[in-house]
Design a protein around this motif. Sequence first.
Motif, PDB file in Angstrom:
ATOM      1  N   GLY A  70      -5.151   3.557  16.905  1.00 49.91           N
ATOM      2  CA  GLY A  70      -6.115   4.638  17.042  1.00 49.91           C
ATOM      3  C   GLY A  70      -6.108   5.530  15.818  1.00 49.91           C
ATOM      4  N   ARG A  71      -6.858   6.584  15.884  1.00 51.56           N
ATOM      5  CA  ARG A  71      -6.955   7.490  14.742  1.00 51.56           C
ATOM      6  C   ARG A  71      -5.632   8.177  14.428  1.00 51.56           C
ATOM      7  N   ASP A  72      -4.761   8.272  15.417  1.00 54.22           N
ATOM      8  CA  ASP A  72      -3.464   8.917  15.199  1.00 54.22           C
ATOM      9  C   ASP A  72      -2.388   7.942  14.741  1.00 54.22           C
ATOM     10  N   SER A  73      -2.704   6.650  14.656  1.00 55.41           N
ATOM     11  CA  SER A  73      -1.713   5.660  14.213  1.00 55.41           C
ATOM     12  C   SER A  73      -1.395   5.872  12.739  1.00 55.41           C
ATOM     13  N   ARG A  74      -0.123   6.005  12.416  1.00 55.21           N
ATOM     14  CA  ARG A  74       0.298   6.330  11.054  1.00 55.21           C
ATOM     15  C   ARG A  74       1.004   5.172  10.342  1.00 55.21           C
ATOM     16  N   TYR A  75       1.137   4.052  10.992  1.00 50.19           N
ATOM     17  CA  TYR A  75       1.943   2.986  10.417  1.00 50.19           C
ATOM     18  C   TYR A  75       1.147   2.109   9.452  1.00 50.19           C
ATOM     19  N   GLY A  76       1.906   1.451   8.574  1.00 53.09           N
ATOM     20  CA  GLY A  76       1.351   0.503   7.622  1.00 53.09           C
ATOM     21  C   GLY A  76       2.313  -0.655   7.451  1.00 53.09           C
ATOM     22  N   TYR A  77       2.316  -1.246   6.276  1.00 55.96           N
ATOM     23  CA  TYR A  77       3.179  -2.401   6.033  1.00 55.96           C
ATOM     24  C   TYR A  77       4.668  -2.061   6.166  1.00 55.96           C
ATOM     25  N   THR A  78       5.059  -0.843   5.812  1.00 53.94           N
ATOM     26  CA  THR A  78       6.473  -0.465   5.916  1.00 53.94           C
ATOM     27  C   THR A  78       6.968  -0.653   7.341  1.00 53.94           C
ATOM     28  N   GLU A  79       6.218  -0.112   8.286  1.00 55.60           N
ATOM     29  CA  GLU A  79       6.631  -0.194   9.679  1.00 55.60           C
ATOM     30  C   GLU A  79       6.525  -1.614  10.227  1.00 55.60           C
ATOM     31  N   VAL A 151     -15.020 -11.180  -2.358  1.00 54.26           N
ATOM     32  CA  VAL A 151     -13.732 -10.871  -1.737  1.00 54.26           C
ATOM     33  C   VAL A 151     -13.328  -9.429  -2.048  1.00 54.26           C
ATOM     34  N   LEU A 152     -13.463  -9.050  -3.302  1.00 54.36           N
ATOM     35  CA  LEU A 152     -13.118  -7.681  -3.689  1.00 54.36           C
ATOM     36  C   LEU A 152     -13.977  -6.670  -2.931  1.00 54.36           C
ATOM     37  N   ALA A 153     -15.273  -6.918  -2.869  1.00 50.08           N
ATOM     38  CA  ALA A 153     -16.174  -5.990  -2.184  1.00 50.08           C
ATOM     39  C   ALA A 153     -15.854  -5.895  -0.697  1.00 50.08           C
ATOM     40  N   MET A 154     -15.603  -7.034  -0.056  1.00 49.38           N
ATOM     41  CA  MET A 154     -15.333  -7.021   1.379  1.00 49.38           C
ATOM     42  C   MET A 154     -14.043  -6.269   1.698  1.00 49.38           C
ATOM     43  N   THR A 155     -12.971  -6.576   0.964  1.00 50.60           N
ATOM     44  CA  THR A 155     -11.688  -5.936   1.259  1.00 50.60           C
ATOM     45  C   THR A 155     -11.751  -4.433   1.044  1.00 50.60           C
ATOM     46  N   GLN A 156     -12.453  -4.005   0.005  1.00 56.41           N
ATOM     47  CA  GLN A 156     -12.512  -2.573  -0.276  1.00 56.41           C
ATOM     48  C   GLN A 156     -13.484  -1.857   0.655  1.00 56.41           C
ATOM     49  N   PHE A 157     -14.501  -2.561   1.128  1.00 50.19           N
ATOM     50  CA  PHE A 157     -15.398  -1.984   2.141  1.00 50.19           C
ATOM     51  C   PHE A 157     -14.626  -1.715   3.431  1.00 50.19           C
ATOM     52  N   VAL A 158     -13.823  -2.695   3.860  1.00 52.70           N
ATOM     53  CA  VAL A 158     -13.014  -2.518   5.067  1.00 52.70           C
ATOM     54  C   VAL A 158     -12.085  -1.320   4.898  1.00 52.70           C
ATOM     55  N   ASN A 159     -11.483  -1.196   3.727  1.00 48.55           N
ATOM     56  CA  ASN A 159     -10.582  -0.078   3.458  1.00 48.55           C
ATOM     57  C   ASN A 159     -11.332   1.253   3.499  1.00 48.55           C
ATOM     58  N   ALA A 160     -12.516   1.300   2.902  1.00 52.93           N
ATOM     59  CA  ALA A 160     -13.289   2.538   2.873  1.00 52.93           C
ATOM     60  C   ALA A 160     -13.702   2.959   4.280  1.00 52.93           C
ATOM     61  N   VAL A 161     -14.144   2.001   5.088  1.00 56.94           N
ATOM     62  CA  VAL A 161     -14.539   2.321   6.457  1.00 56.94           C
ATOM     63  C   VAL A 161     -13.350   2.846   7.257  1.00 56.94           C
ATOM     64  N   SER A 162     -12.184   2.189   7.112  1.00 61.82           N
ATOM     65  CA  SER A 162     -11.010   2.624   7.868  1.00 61.82           C
ATOM     66  C   SER A 162     -10.542   4.010   7.426  1.00 61.82           C
ATOM     67  N   ALA A 163     -10.735   4.338   6.147  1.00 63.82           N
ATOM     68  CA  ALA A 163     -10.372   5.674   5.669  1.00 63.82           C
ATOM     69  C   ALA A 163     -11.291   6.739   6.260  1.00 63.82           C
ATOM     70  N   VAL A 164     -12.566   6.432   6.326  1.00 68.77           N
ATOM     71  CA  VAL A 164     -13.536   7.395   6.862  1.00 68.77           C
ATOM     72  C   VAL A 164     -13.365   7.566   8.375  1.00 68.77           C
ATOM     73  N   LEU A 165     -13.223   6.448   9.097  1.00 65.21           N
ATOM     74  CA  LEU A 165     -13.119   6.495  10.553  1.00 65.21           C
ATOM     75  C   LEU A 165     -11.693   6.736  11.043  1.00 65.21           C
ATOM     76  N   ARG A 166     -10.723   6.664  10.107  1.00 64.76           N
ATOM     77  CA  ARG A 166      -9.291   6.846  10.406  1.00 64.76           C
ATOM     78  C   ARG A 166      -8.725   5.715  11.257  1.00 64.76           C
ATOM     79  N   VAL A 167      -9.451   4.621  11.364  1.00 66.96           N
ATOM     80  CA  VAL A 167      -8.996   3.401  12.021  1.00 66.96           C
ATOM     81  C   VAL A 167     -10.008   2.322  11.656  1.00 66.96           C
ATOM     82  N   TRP A 168      -9.559   1.075  11.579  1.00 67.10           N
ATOM     83  CA  TRP A 168     -10.494  -0.027  11.374  1.00 67.10           C
ATOM     84  C   TRP A 168     -10.925  -0.533  12.750  1.00 67.10           C
TER      85      TRP A 168
END
Length: 277
Positions: A70-79, A151-168
């Motif tokens: 969810g939007r409050d999830s703070r984990y990434g690859y480290t976790e 590939v570059l465009a798709m991966t960075q689009f997914v990243n941009a959307v997840s940053a704006v929405l705070r979740v993918w």
Amino acid sequence: MQLTVDRGSDRIGVQLHPAQDPDAPLVVVFPAMGVPAGYYTRFAHSLNAAGLGVAVADLRGTGNSAPRPGRDSRYGYTELADDVPAVLTALAEHRAGRRTILLGHSLGGQICVLHLAREAARGTGHSVDGLVLIAVGLPYWRTYPRQRLGVLAMTQFVNAVSAVLRVWPGWGFGGRQARGVIRDWAHTARHGEFPAHLGASAGLSRVDLPVLAISVDDDQYTPPETTDHLVAALTGAKVHRDHLTTADAAAPLDHFKWVKAGAALAPRITAWLPIRH
């Protein structure tokens, strides 16, 4: 049999598929992004038939793991990488006296590599006996033989959307994911290496386990070049590179369909199995 591993605010589900021989090697599977552990049941049964025990761990927020990202999830690859030793610890009773092999698919393989690199960097020695990678690579856009800019465009689009929405939200790719996971994944696509904050760079060349790296035909997300790019960093490991063709499998293959080719993959894995590390 189902286990639950407590990870603070998250819980990791682990499905067990025991071998007939209680001393048989145990293969611990970490799935691809957004793919539940149940998807690997048919593959697990093929490994069982080859004499191997299997445990499949759901990644955070997927399958029997909870809660959903969810939007409050703070984990990434480290976790996610920290979850690997937590699952291994939870399986201690089942692992006792047995060889343990990590097996990763896609993102699951990346986090297994990260875990081993961080172990190596700490100089603590490895807690498993080998690593199998199936359809695993770094999605570095420059390594793709075709559609690199796509590939570059798709991966960075997914990243941009997840940053704006705070979740993918999982729109057609990867299932619902925490934005930290997408952020780290998108970094590997841009730069062809793990983010520096993961602390893996110093340990990748020190991983000294046997590694079986298998790419598959018609893999739309992880073509063989991306696998080669990842394992090239494991300069201290005994890497055996293999490729599964549709002829070998006698069935269509892609990034996900390979799980139906357990009858072709299980003998390759058992023939490769290392001795106790």
